[in-house]
Write a protein that holds these residues in place. Structure first.
Motif, PDB file in Angstrom:
ATOM      1  N   ILE A  26       9.492  -7.357   9.152  1.00  9.92           N
ATOM      2  CA  ILE A  26       8.875  -6.192   8.529  1.00  9.92           C
ATOM      3  C   ILE A  26       9.194  -4.973   9.385  1.00  9.92           C
ATOM      4  N   TYR A  27       9.854  -4.012   8.810  1.00 15.74           N
ATOM      5  CA  TYR A  27      10.228  -2.807   9.536  1.00 15.74           C
ATOM      6  C   TYR A  27       9.209  -1.701   9.293  1.00 15.74           C
ATOM      7  N   ASP A  28       8.818  -1.038  10.346  1.00 16.63           N
ATOM      8  CA  ASP A  28       7.903   0.094  10.231  1.00 16.63           C
ATOM      9  C   ASP A  28       8.727   1.323   9.871  1.00 16.63           C
ATOM     10  N   ASN A  29       8.615   1.756   8.646  1.00 15.81           N
ATOM     11  CA  ASN A  29       9.421   2.865   8.142  1.00 15.81           C
ATOM     12  C   ASN A  29       8.506   3.850   7.428  1.00 15.81           C
ATOM     13  N   PRO A  30       7.795   4.672   8.197  1.00 20.31           N
ATOM     14  CA  PRO A  30       6.776   5.543   7.595  1.00 20.31           C
ATOM     15  C   PRO A  30       7.352   6.563   6.620  1.00 20.31           C
ATOM     16  N   GLU A  31       6.588   6.810   5.588  1.00 18.59           N
ATOM     17  CA  GLU A  31       6.955   7.833   4.603  1.00 18.59           C
ATOM     18  C   GLU A  31       6.757   9.203   5.216  1.00 18.59           C
ATOM     19  N   LEU A  32       7.687  10.104   4.969  1.00 21.15           N
ATOM     20  CA  LEU A  32       7.582  11.463   5.482  1.00 21.15           C
ATOM     21  C   LEU A  32       6.832  12.348   4.490  1.00 21.15           C
ATOM     22  N   THR A  33       6.151  13.327   5.013  1.00 18.54           N
ATOM     23  CA  THR A  33       5.425  14.269   4.168  1.00 18.54           C
ATOM     24  C   THR A  33       6.317  15.468   3.859  1.00 18.54           C
ATOM     25  N   LEU A  34       6.580  15.694   2.591  1.00 19.51           N
ATOM     26  CA  LEU A  34       7.364  16.864   2.202  1.00 19.51           C
ATOM     27  C   LEU A  34       6.481  18.111   2.308  1.00 19.51           C
ATOM     28  N   ASN A  35       7.001  19.120   2.971  1.00 20.14           N
ATOM     29  CA  ASN A  35       6.271  20.375   3.106  1.00 20.14           C
ATOM     30  C   ASN A  35       6.507  21.209   1.853  1.00 20.14           C
ATOM     31  N   ILE A  36       5.641  21.045   0.872  1.00 23.73           N
ATOM     32  CA  ILE A  36       5.830  21.709  -0.416  1.00 23.73           C
ATOM     33  C   ILE A  36       5.266  23.121  -0.356  1.00 23.73           C
ATOM     34  N   PRO A  37       6.113  24.129  -0.501  1.00 26.66           N
ATOM     35  CA  PRO A  37       5.652  25.518  -0.398  1.00 26.66           C
ATOM     36  C   PRO A  37       4.716  25.898  -1.545  1.00 26.66           C
ATOM     37  N   ILE A  38       3.875  26.835  -1.261  1.00 31.78           N
ATOM     38  CA  ILE A  38       2.934  27.338  -2.267  1.00 31.78           C
ATOM     39  C   ILE A  38       3.710  27.955  -3.430  1.00 31.78           C
ATOM     40  N   ASP A  39       3.266  27.666  -4.634  1.00 30.04           N
ATOM     41  CA  ASP A  39       3.798  28.234  -5.885  1.00 30.04           C
ATOM     42  C   ASP A  39       5.167  27.691  -6.277  1.00 30.04           C
ATOM     43  N   PHE A  40       5.699  26.705  -5.537  1.00 36.48           N
ATOM     44  CA  PHE A  40       6.941  26.086  -5.975  1.00 36.48           C
ATOM     45  C   PHE A  40       6.672  25.220  -7.207  1.00 36.48           C
ATOM     46  N   PRO A  41       7.695  24.994  -8.035  1.00 34.59           N
ATOM     47  CA  PRO A  41       7.502  24.165  -9.239  1.00 34.59           C
ATOM     48  C   PRO A  41       7.168  22.720  -8.889  1.00 34.59           C
ATOM     49  N   GLU A  42       6.866  21.939  -9.914  1.00 34.82           N
ATOM     50  CA  GLU A  42       6.585  20.522  -9.730  1.00 34.82           C
ATOM     51  C   GLU A  42       7.824  19.800  -9.200  1.00 34.82           C
ATOM     52  N   LEU A  43       7.578  18.723  -8.469  1.00 30.23           N
ATOM     53  CA  LEU A  43       8.677  17.886  -7.997  1.00 30.23           C
ATOM     54  C   LEU A  43       9.363  17.199  -9.174  1.00 30.23           C
ATOM     55  N   ASN A  44      10.657  16.954  -9.034  1.00 30.22           N
ATOM     56  CA  ASN A  44      11.344  16.097  -9.996  1.00 30.22           C
ATOM     57  C   ASN A  44      10.664  14.728  -9.934  1.00 30.22           C
ATOM     58  N   SER A  45      10.393  14.146 -11.073  1.00 30.08           N
ATOM     59  CA  SER A  45       9.629  12.893 -11.107  1.00 30.08           C
ATOM     60  C   SER A  45      10.303  11.769 -10.329  1.00 30.08           C
ATOM     61  N   SER A  46      11.629  11.811 -10.168  1.00 32.34           N
ATOM     62  CA  SER A  46      12.332  10.744  -9.459  1.00 32.34           C
ATOM     63  C   SER A  46      11.984  10.726  -7.976  1.00 32.34           C
ATOM     64  N   VAL A  47      11.485  11.844  -7.446  1.00 27.80           N
ATOM     65  CA  VAL A  47      11.116  11.883  -6.034  1.00 27.80           C
ATOM     66  C   VAL A  47      10.035  10.850  -5.735  1.00 27.80           C
ATOM     67  N   TYR A  48       9.096  10.689  -6.666  1.00 28.85           N
ATOM     68  CA  TYR A  48       7.976   9.779  -6.436  1.00 28.85           C
ATOM     69  C   TYR A  48       8.424   8.323  -6.357  1.00 28.85           C
ATOM     70  N   ASN A  49       9.564   8.015  -6.915  1.00 30.84           N
ATOM     71  CA  ASN A  49      10.094   6.648  -6.855  1.00 30.84           C
ATOM     72  C   ASN A  49      11.028   6.430  -5.665  1.00 30.84           C
ATOM     73  N   ASN A  50      11.274   7.515  -4.915  1.00 27.03           N
ATOM     74  CA  ASN A  50      12.201   7.426  -3.774  1.00 27.03           C
ATOM     75  C   ASN A  50      11.771   8.424  -2.709  1.00 27.03           C
ATOM     76  N   MET A  51      10.511   8.318  -2.314  1.00 23.09           N
ATOM     77  CA  MET A  51       9.975   9.261  -1.343  1.00 23.09           C
ATOM     78  C   MET A  51      10.713   9.149  -0.004  1.00 23.09           C
ATOM     79  N   PRO A  52      11.002  10.269   0.618  1.00 22.59           N
ATOM     80  CA  PRO A  52      11.697  10.231   1.908  1.00 22.59           C
ATOM     81  C   PRO A  52      10.907   9.443   2.957  1.00 22.59           C
ATOM     82  N   THR A  53      11.625   8.628   3.719  1.00 14.56           N
ATOM     83  CA  THR A  53      11.038   7.863   4.814  1.00 14.56           C
ATOM     84  C   THR A  53      11.795   8.186   6.093  1.00 14.56           C
ATOM     85  N   GLN A  54      11.229   7.783   7.219  1.00 14.75           N
ATOM     86  CA  GLN A  54      11.851   8.100   8.507  1.00 14.75           C
ATOM     87  C   GLN A  54      13.293   7.613   8.583  1.00 14.75           C
TER      88      GLN A  54
END
Length: 341
Positions: A26-54
């Motif tokens: 089991i590899y420890d591969n934490p999910e990274l938090t995207l710094n979403i700027p204020i008033d930016f549009p919604e994320l592309n829905s595919s991001v939620y299925n492939n969230m950035p990890t370390q």
């Protein structure tokens, strides 16, 4: 017979030990938090299925800069997507291996997590489906995913990184696509002077920048809206037509006549550094581009109504052009570009 039975027993003993004692790593591969700027549009829905990890982002960045993705090991993604140019290119049309010239200008790679369409004609809706295109395209990397995997498998550091990023799956095509997308999702530009002024961080526009912002709101914001400075629509704005017979704009994807020479409205963020401008680099400078819009664009049946209803032009005085360019330069994000800040 007795000896045979003993041999079978020994084989079963070792087989049993090997099965019971093997635990999945089991590899420890934490999910990274995207710094979403204020008033930016919604994320592309595919991001939620492939969230950035370390490790996914680390792998994607390594691949992005690796020339082994091309057939002759001479170019990488970063060859046409240069950080100092907002991960765009300085050539009118992208140049691949052996100096082969592509169909269009390489677009910037910025704020991809918020885009709903990718490429000039919007032929990709998910960023994960994009990396294969340059790898296999003749005018770009002219390779194959199997060839790329074969190269990467000879590098122990890649094997380890793929396993860390994707829980021991090893080097796979999907791992390549998903990790590059994860890295590109982190390329968020939102710290320009414009952003700092908007956040009331102690900076103010100069007189020319403020006047340019007023011109922008009056004459440009219909297409370059939202905090991405694009409404992500497809429009024919009468730019000079690409002489390549393969070009058709959005019509190449939809097959509709009304989409002929319609292209996705580009973002204006970091536009100071993304020259030349246009789908095949028709304009060397912002001055050239604004002069063209002011003098009159090409007539077309599907010319955008904003232009068609205004005698095929966006009238601009010399002062308005100067001020508009001054404002557009406030959209430059030195930190994102890797420049001194």
């Amino acid at each position: 017979m007795k000896k045979t039975i003993q041999s079978i027993a020994i084989i079963l003993l070792f087989t049993g030990c090997s099965t019971n004692d093997t635990e999945p790593i089991i590899y420890d591969n934490p999910e990274l938090t995207l710094n979403i700027p204020i008033d930016f549009p919604e994320l592309n829905s595919s991001v939620y299925n492939n969230m950035p990890t370390q490790y996914g982002v680390e792998l994607g960045k390594k691949l992005f800069f690796d020339r082994q993705l091309s057939a002759d090991n001479t170019i990488s993604c970063s060859s046409c997507h240069i950080q100092e140019s907002a991960f765009a290119d300085h050539n009118p049309k992208a140049i691949g291996i052996e100096g082969r010239i592509g169909l269009r200008n390489a677009p910037p790679v910025q704020n991809m997590a918020f885009m709903q369409f990718y490429n000039w004609d919007g032929n990709k809706l998910q960023l994960e489906n994009q990396p294969l295109v340059p790898i296999i395209t003749h005018e770009e990397m002219d390779s194959s995913i199997l060839e790329v995997i074969g190269k990467l498998e000879s590098d122990p550091s890649y094997i380890e990184l793929f396993n860390k990023a994707f829980q021991g799956e090893g080097i796979t095509a999907n791992g390549i696509y998903n990790s590059i997308a994860q890295y590109e999702y982190t390329l968020i530009s939102s710290n320009s002077k414009y952003d700092r002024v908007k956040r009331n961080e102690g900076e103010t526009f100069t007189t020319s920048e403020a006047q340019g912002y007023a011109v922008f709101q009056n004459k440009c914001i219909s297409c370059h809206s939202t905090e991405l400075f694009t409404d992500q629509s497809f429009r024919n704005i009468g730019f000079p037509i690409n002489p390549d017979s393969e070009e058709g704009g959005r019509a190449r994807i939809t097959g509709l006549v009304e989409d002929y020479m319609r292209f996705r409205v580009p973002s204006l963020r970091n536009i100071e550094y993304t020259a030349p401008y246009g789908s095949f680099g028709q304009f060397a400078t912002l001055e050239d581009l604004l002069d063209y819009l002011d003098n009159g664009v090409l007539e077309a049946d599907n010319l955008d109504p904003i232009l068609k209803d205004n005698n095929n032009r966006i009238p601009l005085t010399a002062q308005e052009k100067t001020d508009l360019i001054a404002f557009m330069k406030t959209l430059s994000d030195a930190e994102f570009l890797g420049l001194e800040y």
